[in-house]
Design a protein around this motif. Sequence first.
Motif, mmCIF file in Angstrom:
data_model
loop_
_atom_site.group_PDB
_atom_site.id
_atom_site.type_symbol
_atom_site.label_atom_id
_atom_site.label_comp_id
_atom_site.label_asym_id
_atom_site.label_seq_id
_atom_site.Cartn_x
_atom_site.Cartn_y
_atom_site.Cartn_z
ATOM 1 N N LEU A 15 0.838 -1.206 0.000
ATOM 2 C CA LEU A 15 0.000 0.000 0.000
ATOM 3 C C LEU A 15 0.868 1.250 0.000
ATOM 4 N N GLU A 16 1.921 1.245 0.804
ATOM 5 C CA GLU A 16 2.806 2.401 0.828
ATOM 6 C C GLU A 16 3.555 2.548 -0.493
ATOM 7 N N GLU A 17 3.892 1.416 -1.102
ATOM 8 C CA GLU A 17 4.538 1.438 -2.410
ATOM 9 C C GLU A 17 3.613 2.069 -3.449
ATOM 10 N N GLU A 18 2.313 1.834 -3.284
ATOM 11 C CA GLU A 18 1.303 2.393 -4.197
ATOM 12 C C GLU A 18 0.951 3.837 -3.829
ATOM 13 N N GLY A 19 1.561 4.368 -2.762
ATOM 14 C CA GLY A 19 1.322 5.748 -2.367
ATOM 15 C C GLY A 19 0.149 5.933 -1.428
ATOM 16 N N PRO A 72 -7.066 -9.514 -1.547
ATOM 17 C CA PRO A 72 -7.683 -8.738 -2.633
ATOM 18 C C PRO A 72 -6.952 -7.425 -2.922
ATOM 19 N N LEU A 73 -6.456 -6.765 -1.875
ATOM 20 C CA LEU A 73 -5.786 -5.482 -2.082
ATOM 21 C C LEU A 73 -4.466 -5.640 -2.820
ATOM 22 N N ARG A 74 -3.787 -6.748 -2.619
ATOM 23 C CA ARG A 74 -2.502 -6.971 -3.299
ATOM 24 C C ARG A 74 -2.655 -7.023 -4.812
#
Length: 140
Positions: A15-19, A72-74
């Motif tokens: 999630l942090e990688e995705e901002g 699911p979020l991954r």
Amino acid sequence: VCMELADDSEVNAQLEEEGLNVRMYIEQWLLTLFVDCLPLPAVVVIWDAIILDGLHVSVSIASALLRGLSNPLRAMQSHDIARALKAMKKASSDSELQSFRVGLSLVRYARQAALNEQVVELLGHGELPPLSPEPAAAAG
């Protein structure tokens, strides 16, 4: 507590990688006791657990919710993740029974999962009291 819970999350790095800042979502879940993110039937079950077990169970439930969403979020991109997290309340409200089951599942998982030691320490308990048995089992 939100930082430690987020840092303990398996999905937090992605999630942090995705901002996206997962702490922001966890904080909102805890501040509103899930009323802004889950449908009412699920929230009622969660509030029952909070009344029975104490406010600290809300942290375990937030952890259970985040872990339940991790797979699911991954598979999503950042804009889809943000949209999915905001739409949880609406998406689950299609069926009151399904929403109730979501709440039960979160509470059951929270009762089985242990918080990491840093979260427990931050809650100021040193050791959390054991959660009570499920309401149906306690009544019988």
